[in-house]
Motif scaffolding. Structure first.
Motif, PDB file in Angstrom:
ATOM      1  N   SER A   1       0.800  -1.229   0.000  1.00  0.00           N
ATOM      2  CA  SER A   1       0.000   0.000   0.000  1.00  0.00           C
ATOM      3  C   SER A   1       0.837   1.286   0.000  1.00  0.00           C
ATOM      4  CB  SER A   1      -0.966   0.004   1.185  1.00  0.00           C
ATOM      5  OG  SER A   1      -1.963   0.980   1.013  1.00  0.00           O
TER       6      SER A   1
ATOM      7  N   TRP B   1      -5.491   2.529   2.738  1.00  0.00           N
ATOM      8  CA  TRP B   1      -5.202   1.103   2.622  1.00  0.00           C
ATOM      9  C   TRP B   1      -6.469   0.243   2.644  1.00  0.00           C
ATOM     10  CZ3 TRP B   1      -6.408  -2.795   6.055  1.00  0.00           C
ATOM     11  CH2 TRP B   1      -6.796  -2.429   7.341  1.00  0.00           C
TER      12      TRP B   1
ATOM     13  N   TRP C   1       0.083   4.394   4.944  1.00  0.00           N
ATOM     14  CA  TRP C   1      -1.010   3.449   4.694  1.00  0.00           C
ATOM     15  C   TRP C   1      -2.342   4.173   4.502  1.00  0.00           C
ATOM     16  CZ3 TRP C   1       3.369   1.270   6.445  1.00  0.00           C
ATOM     17  CH2 TRP C   1       3.669  -0.014   6.009  1.00  0.00           C
TER      18      TRP C   1
END
Length: 322
Positions: free
Chosen positions: A145, A192, A189
């Motif tokens: 990610s 994500w 992230w």
């Protein structure tokens, strides 16, 4: 010969099968990504334009929609920003696929052969292939990610330059460091959740469809395990993956590209569900399929290049067919 000496005499793929498959799949993915990357760039530009949340914020008020269709988008980027900009963000994209594809392929084969109990020469239940494909895609995308976040944001740098806005990044490593400094580790992230959701759906289409179609053809037709079978299977997998993954891809792209405050929180969308609701309410359901044609036209050749390359590399290195 002692067991240790016997083990050292084995070919590398037999000594470290998972590491070897990771490396082989990463090489095949890098080739496929570089070949088809301009289509990914046009897809991202098409998905970002016309955001209802941005229009409501006044950032794009009165501005004409710049892109209409995949070919015009690609031609516009080449004309306005230069041909090289069609590969803007290619480096983090290759990084992403080294991690993402390597992890998902190794995970899927492990789940299929060791956990879900596939038997050689017998049909594999579709529901098991679906579970394996979705799980492998989600796990692979979670690890990849951060690289996907950098790729999406770098793909929009050329557009920012044309709009007279300052560039955010000087390069891939600067992008990683800037995102890390502004949002911390959690900032890497960002997005994500829709990213993992998309990957699960895409791999239900890609891995599950390729594996199921390929082995159906081998078990029920006269086709052999060769490039013809691989091509037919990859064509099916690319289409199904595009249909299942495009809505989640639109949400993922918008969340990753949105501006953020000093705490790393998004200024336009609170979550992937909020982005989904705003998009449908502001632009209609079909807005979830913005960029579908370039998505499919990218996934189809990507799947073809990847699977043909991957199967041939495995064969040349003495690894059994996927």
């Amino acid at each position: 010969m002692s067991p240790a000496e016997e083990e050292r005499s084995l070919p590398l793929p037999e000594r470290w099968p998972r590491a070897s498959r990771f490396a082989l799949s990463a090489c095949a993915a890098a080739v496929a990504e570089l070949v088809t990357f301009p289509l990914d760039l046009t897809k991202t530009r098409l998905q970002i334009q016309g955001e209802a949340a941005v229009r409501r914020d006044g950032a794009a008020a009165g501005r004409a929609v710049p892109y209409r269709g995949m070919l015009r988008t690609a031609a516009g980027i080449a004309q306005e920003e230069g041909v090289r900009k069609l590969w803007q963000g290619a480096t983090p994209a290759v990084y992403r696929h080294i991690v993402y594809t390597g992890v998902r392929m190794v995970t899927y084969e492990h789940l299929r052969d060791s956990v879900l109990g596939k038997v050689e020469g017998e049909s594999f239940p579709l529901w098991k292939a679906v579970v394996g494909g979705m799980s492998a895609g989600a796990i692979g995308q979670f690890f990849a990610s951060p690289t996907d976040l950098v790729k999406v944001q770098m793909q929009m740098e050329g557009k920012r330059k044309l709009e007279g806005k300052p560039l955010r990044f000087r390069g891939v490593h600067h992008a990683f460091l800037k995102i890390l400094s502004e949002g911390g580790v959690r900032g890497l992230w960002a997005g994500w959740v829709p990213n993992v959701q998309r990957a699960a759906l895409v791999n239900m289409g890609d891995l599950t469809t390729y594996d199921s179609v390929k082995h159906f053809l081998l078990l029920n037709t006269t086709l052999m395990d060769n490039s013809v079978t691989h091509s037919v299977s990859s064509a099916c997998s690319g289409l199904v993956a595009a249909v299942l993954g495009t809505p989640a891809d639109v949400v993922k792209t918008r969340i990753m590209n949105q501006p953020r405050d000093k705490q790393g929180r998004g200024l336009l969308y609170k979550s992937s569900m909020d982005c989904l609701i705003q998009t449908v309410q502001g632009e209609g359901f079909m807005s979830l399929y913005k960029g579908f044609i370039p998505t499919w036209m990218r996934m189809a050749p990507w799947s073809l290049v990847f699977w043909l390359t991957y199967e041939q590399i495995r064969r040349m290195c003495g690894v059994t067919s996927f």
